[in-house]
Design a protein around this motif. Structure first.
Motif, PDB file in Angstrom:
ATOM      1  N   SER A  42       1.030  -1.689  -0.157  1.00 34.83           N
ATOM      2  CA  SER A  42      -0.126  -0.264   0.061  1.00 34.83           C
ATOM      3  C   SER A  42       0.802   1.175   0.232  1.00 34.83           C
ATOM      4  CB  SER A  42      -0.903  -0.246   1.509  1.00 34.83           C
ATOM      5  OG  SER A  42      -0.278   0.252   2.764  1.00 34.83           O
ATOM      6  N   ASN A  43       2.200   0.891   0.373  1.00 41.71           N
ATOM      7  CA  ASN A  43       2.523   2.259   0.374  1.00 41.71           C
ATOM      8  C   ASN A  43       2.799   3.081  -1.619  1.00 41.71           C
ATOM      9  OD1 ASN A  43       3.618   2.202   2.957  1.00 41.71           O
ATOM     10  ND2 ASN A  43       5.768   1.116   2.667  1.00 41.71           N
ATOM     11  N   PHE A  44       2.707   2.412  -1.896  1.00 41.37           N
ATOM     12  CA  PHE A  44       2.946   2.417  -3.346  1.00 41.37           C
ATOM     13  C   PHE A  44       1.882   3.125  -3.969  1.00 41.37           C
ATOM     14  CE2 PHE A  44       6.400  -0.440  -3.209  1.00 41.37           C
ATOM     15  CZ  PHE A  44       7.244  -0.565  -4.216  1.00 41.37           C
ATOM     16  N   SER A  45       0.562   2.499  -3.812  1.00 38.94           N
ATOM     17  CA  SER A  45      -0.406   3.175  -3.961  1.00 38.94           C
ATOM     18  C   SER A  45      -0.317   4.103  -3.068  1.00 38.94           C
ATOM     19  CB  SER A  45      -1.520   2.388  -3.910  1.00 38.94           C
ATOM     20  OG  SER A  45      -1.606   2.328  -2.425  1.00 38.94           O
ATOM     21  N   ASN A  46      -0.619   4.875  -1.549  1.00 38.47           N
ATOM     22  CA  ASN A  46      -0.289   5.786  -1.129  1.00 38.47           C
ATOM     23  C   ASN A  46       0.547   7.006  -1.124  1.00 38.47           C
ATOM     24  OD1 ASN A  46      -1.567   7.124   1.337  1.00 38.47           O
ATOM     25  ND2 ASN A  46       0.746   7.009   2.095  1.00 38.47           N
ATOM     26  N   VAL A  47       1.705   6.534  -1.490  1.00 38.89           N
ATOM     27  CA  VAL A  47       2.991   7.521  -2.261  1.00 38.89           C
ATOM     28  C   VAL A  47       2.280   8.402  -3.841  1.00 38.89           C
ATOM     29  CG1 VAL A  47       4.346   6.167  -3.299  1.00 38.89           C
ATOM     30  CG2 VAL A  47       4.877   8.190  -2.455  1.00 38.89           C
ATOM     31  N   TRP A  48       1.713   7.670  -4.403  1.00 34.79           N
ATOM     32  CA  TRP A  48       1.164   7.982  -5.261  1.00 34.79           C
ATOM     33  C   TRP A  48      -0.323   8.426  -6.084  1.00 34.79           C
ATOM     34  CZ3 TRP A  48       3.083   6.830 -10.449  1.00 34.79           C
ATOM     35  CH2 TRP A  48       2.671   7.413 -11.235  1.00 34.79           C
ATOM     36  N   THR A  49      -0.514   8.909  -5.024  1.00 31.41           N
ATOM     37  CA  THR A  49      -2.123   9.626  -5.019  1.00 31.41           C
ATOM     38  C   THR A  49      -2.051  10.346  -3.799  1.00 31.41           C
ATOM     39  OG1 THR A  49      -2.880   8.155  -3.261  1.00 31.41           O
ATOM     40  CG2 THR A  49      -3.897   7.979  -5.741  1.00 31.41           C
ATOM     41  N   THR A  50      -2.101  10.300  -2.353  1.00 34.03           N
ATOM     42  CA  THR A  50      -1.304  11.186  -1.920  1.00 34.03           C
ATOM     43  C   THR A  50      -0.622  12.456  -1.493  1.00 34.03           C
ATOM     44  OG1 THR A  50      -2.107   9.301   0.854  1.00 34.03           O
ATOM     45  CG2 THR A  50      -1.430  11.532   1.202  1.00 34.03           C
ATOM     46  N   TYR A  51       0.467  11.803  -1.465  1.00 35.04           N
ATOM     47  CA  TYR A  51       1.735  12.364  -2.242  1.00 35.04           C
ATOM     48  C   TYR A  51       2.332  13.189  -2.961  1.00 35.04           C
ATOM     49  CZ  TYR A  51       2.892  10.579   2.835  1.00 35.04           C
ATOM     50  OH  TYR A  51       2.008  10.919   4.091  1.00 35.04           O
ATOM     51  N   HIS A  52       1.376  12.434  -4.534  1.00 32.62           N
ATOM     52  CA  HIS A  52       1.403  13.831  -5.601  1.00 32.62           C
ATOM     53  C   HIS A  52       2.234  13.017  -6.601  1.00 32.62           C
ATOM     54  CE1 HIS A  52      -1.820  16.223  -3.717  1.00 32.62           C
ATOM     55  NE2 HIS A  52      -1.011  16.081  -3.290  1.00 32.62           N
ATOM     56  N   LEU A  53       3.178  11.537  -6.368  1.00 34.13           N
ATOM     57  CA  LEU A  53       4.119  11.109  -6.868  1.00 34.13           C
ATOM     58  C   LEU A  53       3.121  10.682  -8.919  1.00 34.13           C
ATOM     59  CD1 LEU A  53       6.611  11.010  -7.121  1.00 34.13           C
ATOM     60  CD2 LEU A  53       5.993   8.188  -6.721  1.00 34.13           C
ATOM     61  N   GLY A  54       2.142  10.974  -8.526  1.00 35.94           N
ATOM     62  CA  GLY A  54       1.367  10.736  -9.656  1.00 35.94           C
ATOM     63  C   GLY A  54       1.394  11.722 -10.842  1.00 35.94           C
ATOM     64  N   THR A  55       1.534  13.063 -10.015  1.00 34.26           N
ATOM     65  CA  THR A  55       1.293  14.655 -10.693  1.00 34.26           C
ATOM     66  C   THR A  55       3.186  14.443 -11.447  1.00 34.26           C
ATOM     67  OG1 THR A  55      -0.802  15.432  -9.235  1.00 34.26           O
ATOM     68  CG2 THR A  55       0.889  16.928 -10.883  1.00 34.26           C
ATOM     69  N   TYR A  56       3.394  14.568 -10.324  1.00 36.20           N
ATOM     70  CA  TYR A  56       5.285  14.675 -10.336  1.00 36.20           C
ATOM     71  C   TYR A  56       5.305  12.899 -12.015  1.00 36.20           C
ATOM     72  CZ  TYR A  56       4.808  16.441  -6.170  1.00 36.20           C
ATOM     73  OH  TYR A  56       4.589  17.168  -4.988  1.00 36.20           O
ATOM     74  N   PHE A  57       5.539  12.608 -11.812  1.00 35.74           N
ATOM     75  CA  PHE A  57       5.114  11.459 -12.499  1.00 35.74           C
ATOM     76  C   PHE A  57       4.774  12.150 -14.150  1.00 35.74           C
ATOM     77  CE2 PHE A  57       4.831   7.209 -14.798  1.00 35.74           C
ATOM     78  CZ  PHE A  57       6.387   6.756 -14.408  1.00 35.74           C
ATOM     79  N   THR A  58       3.478  12.521 -14.267  1.00 35.11           N
ATOM     80  CA  THR A  58       2.679  13.104 -15.447  1.00 35.11           C
ATOM     81  C   THR A  58       3.928  14.317 -16.041  1.00 35.11           C
ATOM     82  OG1 THR A  58       0.836  11.870 -14.532  1.00 35.11           O
ATOM     83  CG2 THR A  58       0.849  14.349 -16.607  1.00 35.11           C
ATOM     84  N   ASN A  59       4.502  15.033 -15.380  1.00 34.12           N
ATOM     85  CA  ASN A  59       5.330  15.930 -15.660  1.00 34.12           C
ATOM     86  C   ASN A  59       6.707  15.173 -16.245  1.00 34.12           C
ATOM     87  OD1 ASN A  59       2.966  17.832 -14.540  1.00 34.12           O
ATOM     88  ND2 ASN A  59       4.064  18.483 -12.992  1.00 34.12           N
ATOM     89  N   SER A  60       7.267  14.885 -15.704  1.00 33.29           N
ATOM     90  CA  SER A  60       7.900  13.901 -15.859  1.00 33.29           C
ATOM     91  C   SER A  60       7.757  13.636 -17.591  1.00 33.29           C
ATOM     92  CB  SER A  60       8.788  13.544 -15.258  1.00 33.29           C
ATOM     93  OG  SER A  60       9.414  13.958 -14.115  1.00 33.29           O
ATOM     94  N   LEU A  61       6.884  13.037 -18.041  1.00 32.25           N
ATOM     95  CA  LEU A  61       6.511  11.948 -18.928  1.00 32.25           C
ATOM     96  C   LEU A  61       6.518  13.695 -19.811  1.00 32.25           C
ATOM     97  CD1 LEU A  61       3.894   8.911 -18.590  1.00 32.25           C
ATOM     98  CD2 LEU A  61       6.610   9.162 -19.062  1.00 32.25           C
ATOM     99  N   VAL A  62       5.988  14.139 -19.194  1.00 31.19           N
ATOM    100  CA  VAL A  62       5.650  15.580 -20.532  1.00 31.19           C
ATOM    101  C   VAL A  62       6.760  15.967 -21.315  1.00 31.19           C
ATOM    102  CG1 VAL A  62       4.502  18.118 -20.978  1.00 31.19           C
ATOM    103  CG2 VAL A  62       3.854  16.214 -19.893  1.00 31.19           C
ATOM    104  N   VAL A  63       7.176  16.316 -20.421  1.00 28.12           N
ATOM    105  CA  VAL A  63       8.898  16.778 -20.010  1.00 28.12           C
ATOM    106  C   VAL A  63      10.040  16.714 -21.086  1.00 28.12           C
ATOM    107  CG1 VAL A  63      10.579  18.587 -18.842  1.00 28.12           C
ATOM    108  CG2 VAL A  63       9.027  18.286 -17.971  1.00 28.12           C
ATOM    109  N   ALA A  64      10.113  15.477 -20.467  1.00 24.85           N
ATOM    110  CA  ALA A  64      11.390  13.986 -21.287  1.00 24.85           C
ATOM    111  C   ALA A  64      10.835  13.894 -21.975  1.00 24.85           C
ATOM    112  CB  ALA A  64      11.069  12.942 -19.974  1.00 24.85           C
ATOM    113  N   GLY A  65      10.033  13.998 -22.560  1.00 26.30           N
ATOM    114  CA  GLY A  65       9.037  13.286 -24.321  1.00 26.30           C
ATOM    115  C   GLY A  65       9.444  14.141 -24.954  1.00 26.30           C
TER     116      GLY A  65
END
Length: 281
Positions: free
Chosen positions: A59-82
């Motif tokens: 659950s640490n993975f789902s927790n950090v993805w949603t609660t700590y907004h890592l999903g948003t950071y991940f999407t931003n990196s995809l846009v910038v790197a891509g």
């Protein structure tokens, strides 16, 4: 050289060195994975090097993805790197093609300027670069990072692809002209597909560099909604030192690392073959 490699003692020594190197590389990854499956109690009451207790805290993975907004950071990196990788490929391929196939007065000087820029870190120009981005209203915008990352990786792409275009037979262009192809048609239909190994090598190198870039991302972006993964994880680490949320922090590190590992494992042969093929004419 071949006779030396056939020596069983030398072969055994090489295998031992490679085994030790593999352990040194894989152990930190394994330790990070095990740490991501623990809670705070296991970190502080047991040794940090101990195995996690059951049940494992996935659950640490789902927790950090949603609660700590890592999903948003991940999407931003995809846009910038891509975005920066795609723009860098377009600019480096077209520039390298002109420099490699159609030399003009000053082309060698221009090429040497690109090569010389490899020795000058763009970080040295951070102050004027920051004010330039500010004047262009590109602070706190992904487009600003895309342009900076493209400028940072462009010289290497040009350096690698010039070797590819110089090595291609001139008869291909002559045949295309006889068939009525224009300069753009010759480039996009013939030369660009033939330089695919070099393009793949440049793309992979740029993706890995842009995905892990922290310096410019931390200076040109100060809005948490536009943080990239390295910046977001660094902010999380600073916060977790006071909240003692070590499990989610390790989970964030694993999520950040996995894409680059998968990307490199899939395309490792293209990286080696592309750089080797473009290094000589």
């Amino acid at each position: 050289m071949n006779q030396t490699l056939k020596n069983p003692v030398i072969k055994l020594l090489i295998w031992v060195i490679l085994l030790l190197w593999s352990i040194a590389v894989l152990y930190p990854l394994l330790w990070t994975l095990l740490g991501s499956l623990k809670n705070n109690k296991q970190f502080f009451l047991n040794s940090p090097w101990s195995l996690p207790h059951f049940p494992l805290l996935w659950s640490n993975f789902s927790n950090v993805w949603t609660t700590y907004h890592l999903g948003t950071y991940f999407t931003n990196s995809l846009v910038v790197a891509g975005g920066s990788t795609l723009l860098g490929l377009i600019l480096s391929a077209t520039t390298a093609y002109i420099l490699g196939r159609y030399p003009f007065k000053g082309s060698k000087l221009l090429f040497m300027t690109y090569i010389a820029s490899l020795a000058v870190p763009l970080q040295l120009a951070i102050i004027p670069l920051f004010f330039l981005m500010q004047d262009l209203h590109l602070i706190n915008k992904p487009l600003g990072l895309i342009l900076v990352y493209t400028a940072q990786t462009l010289p290497f792409g040009i350096f690698l692809l010039v070797g590819f275009y110089k090595a291609l037979p001139k008869e291909l262009e002559e045949a295309a002209v006889i068939d009525g192809a224009s300069y753009f048609g010759t480039f996009f239909r013939i030369m660009l597909p033939l330089s695919q190994p070099g393009l793949i090598a440049v793309a992979i190198t740029n993706v890995l560099a842009n995905w892990n870039e922290y310096f410019f991302g931390s200076i040109l972006i100060n809005d948490s909604a536009h943080y990239t993964v390295p910046v977001g994880v660094a902010i999380m680490q600073a916060e977790f030192q006071y909240r003692t949320e070590w499990g989610p922090l390790f989970a964030a590190l694993m999520i950040t690392t996995i894409p680059t590992l998968i990307f490199y494992i899939i395309f490792q042969r293209q990286i080696a073959s592309g750089i080797t093929a473009g290094s000589v004419k």
